[in-house]
Design a protein around this motif. Structure first.
Motif, PDB file in Angstrom:
ATOM      1  N   GLU A 121       0.847  -1.298  -0.001  1.00  0.00           N
ATOM      2  CA  GLU A 121      -0.037  -0.021  -0.124  1.00  0.00           C
ATOM      3  C   GLU A 121       0.742   1.133  -0.153  1.00  0.00           C
ATOM      4  N   LYS A 122       2.156   1.052  -0.032  1.00  0.00           N
ATOM      5  CA  LYS A 122       3.146   2.287  -0.053  1.00  0.00           C
ATOM      6  C   LYS A 122       3.910   2.548  -1.286  1.00  0.00           C
TER       7      LYS A 122
ATOM      8  N   PRO B 120       6.939   4.959  -3.209  1.00  0.00           N
ATOM      9  CA  PRO B 120       8.405   5.445  -2.696  1.00  0.00           C
ATOM     10  C   PRO B 120       8.282   6.955  -2.732  1.00  0.00           C
ATOM     11  N   ASP B 121       7.218   7.576  -3.331  1.00  0.00           N
ATOM     12  CA  ASP B 121       7.090   8.942  -3.318  1.00  0.00           C
ATOM     13  C   ASP B 121       6.454   9.394  -1.876  1.00  0.00           C
ATOM     14  N   ASP B 122       5.933   8.585  -0.871  1.00  0.00           N
ATOM     15  CA  ASP B 122       5.452   8.602   0.198  1.00  0.00           C
ATOM     16  C   ASP B 122       6.432   8.969   1.243  1.00  0.00           C
ATOM     17  N   GLY B 123       7.719   8.877   0.807  1.00  0.00           N
ATOM     18  CA  GLY B 123       8.899   8.873   1.713  1.00  0.00           C
ATOM     19  C   GLY B 123       9.058   7.622   2.791  1.00  0.00           C
ATOM     20  N   PHE B 124      10.198   7.309   3.135  1.00  0.00           N
ATOM     21  CA  PHE B 124      10.532   6.443   4.069  1.00  0.00           C
ATOM     22  C   PHE B 124      11.610   6.847   5.079  1.00  0.00           C
TER      23      PHE B 124
ATOM     24  N   ALA C  45      13.001   2.204  11.877  1.00  0.00           N
ATOM     25  CA  ALA C  45      12.647   2.166  10.445  1.00  0.00           C
ATOM     26  C   ALA C  45      11.328   1.962  10.433  1.00  0.00           C
ATOM     27  N   GLN C  46      10.615   2.776   9.352  1.00  0.00           N
ATOM     28  CA  GLN C  46       9.200   2.318   9.014  1.00  0.00           C
ATOM     29  C   GLN C  46       9.277   0.872   8.203  1.00  0.00           C
ATOM     30  N   ALA C  47       7.721   0.351   8.116  1.00  0.00           N
ATOM     31  CA  ALA C  47       7.588  -0.883   7.722  1.00  0.00           C
ATOM     32  C   ALA C  47       8.347  -0.998   6.216  1.00  0.00           C
ATOM     33  N   TYR C  48       8.877  -2.713   6.196  1.00  0.00           N
ATOM     34  CA  TYR C  48       9.456  -2.826   5.006  1.00  0.00           C
ATOM     35  C   TYR C  48       9.617  -4.482   4.827  1.00  0.00           C
ATOM     36  N   SER C  49       9.541  -4.991   3.656  1.00  0.00           N
ATOM     37  CA  SER C  49       9.833  -6.370   3.630  1.00  0.00           C
ATOM     38  C   SER C  49      11.315  -6.762   3.103  1.00  0.00           C
ATOM     39  N   PHE C  50      11.644  -7.936   3.308  1.00  0.00           N
ATOM     40  CA  PHE C  50      13.194  -8.345   3.049  1.00  0.00           C
ATOM     41  C   PHE C  50      13.274  -9.593   2.508  1.00  0.00           C
TER      42      PHE C  50
END
Length: 382
Positions: A78-79, A81-85, A104-109
């Motif tokens: 739902e995120k 890259p333009d939203d910022g991280f 850090a904000q949410a991410y997958s790896f």
């Protein structure tokens, strides 16, 4: 890009951390302890990475580049890259151990087989979440960790997962530091460390965070040994409830890994010799190393990783041919071919990179917010 330099006229508006990630800052040392240490120079200089001063559209790519040597990271569906991280890390080297405080904000790896083949990173990893939650999958087994829980993993295996907005401390220990207990630790891969020893480890890490900026040079070696000993003890305690057969497998694997570690550069390191030393059949030996791609591949990779470390060491001036021979390659061309296939760079390119880049590492790079990766941090340890 270092956003703290220049006139500042074109700097982007500084983003603020979400409220739920602002409620905890890194632990601060009590004033009484600080006064007690006045006049004693600190031994550790922090490394820093942050996306906060970058334009929002550049933030996630900066984070992805920073993490690329370790894992391939992605935003939640739902995120954009333009939203910022927003992400930041503070790294501390305790000898060859790297401690990272991360927010850090949410991410997958993902760390896949292709990344394993091209990476010299095979560290053990301890993680303690202060807030947030992480899910990690290894060999179709998923482990979930939340605040206050200590999770353990090996970067020598493929993995994938996701983490929501979080504050955490991550500890990376080089494989060689705990090689004598490799079988035991691999049996605990991708698990939560539990029990009273894990609670002691959690408290030790929390207390250590408080003092990282004030440790003295004399304290660092003792802390390094303590961390290693506590990790091994916790792994042994957390896996003690396994079945008898699993315990037997871990015991054999630990002995096999220890034997390889002690005889890594021996011409006599062969399956037949290992079977006699361990008192097992060839079939049993091959079963133990099936998950590692076979005993031959395991030995070959350990030797190549040692060669990578030797070539990356500016104090090691041995000819490449001598390092190749120590790695079990009689023909230098075969060593170069295997090394290049494993890491994507030739031995000569690794040594050239060290010669041109290592002298400019010291203080200026350690205080920059951008321009290095987590891979640089890990390889500079030691």
């Amino acid at each position: 890009m270092d956003t703290e330099s220049g006139s500042g006229d074109d700097l982007p508006v500084r983003q603020e951390w979400p409220t739920h990630m602002e409620r905890r800052r890194w632990p601060r040392e009590p004033a009484a302890q600080k006064e007690h240490r006045l006049g004693v120079p600190p031994a550790l200089v922090p490394l820093r990475f942050s996306t906060q001063d970058l334009p929002p559209k550049e933030q996630f790519q900066a984070w992805r580049t920073h993490m690329a040597p370790l894992v391939d990271v992605h935003l939640p569906d739902e995120k954009s890259p333009d939203d910022g991280f927003l992400a930041e890390q503070i790294g501390w080297h305790l000898g060859d151990i790297l401690i990272i405080q991360q927010r850090a904000q949410a991410y997958s790896f993902v760390r896949d087989q292709a990344m394993l083949r091209s990476s010299p990173i095979d560290h053990w990893n301890i993680g303690l979440l202060h807030s947030g939650r992480v899910w990690a999958e290894v060999s179709r087994h998923v482990t979930e960790a939340g605040p206050g829980e200590v999770f353990f993993s090996s970067l020598g295996y493929p993995c994938r997962g996701r983490i929501i907005d979080s504050v955490a401390v991550l500890i990376f220990l080089p494989y060689e530091l705990l090689a004598a207990n490799a079988g035991l630790l691999q049996g605990a891969n991708n698990t939560l460390l539990s029990g009273s020893l894990a609670e002691l480890l959690r408290n030790y890490i929390t207390g250590l965070e408080t003092n990282l900026s004030n440790l003295t040079a004399e304290e660092v070696p003792r802390i390094r040994r303590t961390i290693g000993d506590m990790v091994v003890a916790c792994a042994a305690s957390s896996t003690s409830s396994d079945s008898g057969q699993n315990q037997t497998n871990m015991g054999l694997m630990e002995r096999a890994h220890r034997y390889i570690h002690l005889n890594l550069h021996s011409d006599g390191l062969t399956p037949d010799v290992m079977c006699r030393a361990l008192g097992i059949s060839r079939t049993r030996l091959y079963q133990l190393f099936e998950a590692s791609g076979g005993v031959f591949n395991y030995i070959r990779r350990r030797r190549l990783l040692q060669a990578y470390a030797d070539l990356s060491n500016p104090a090691d001036n041995r000819p490449i041919a001598e390092i190749a021979e120590a790695s079990g390659f009689d023909v230098a061309a075969n060593f170069t071919r295997a090394f290049s296939h494993e890491f994507g760079l030739s031995p000569r390119e690794i040594r050239k990179t060290v010669a041109t880049e290592r002298p400019v590492v010291p203080a200026t790079r350690s205080t920059r917010r951008h321009g290095t990766t987590i891979g640089d941090w890990l390889m500079l340890a030691g």
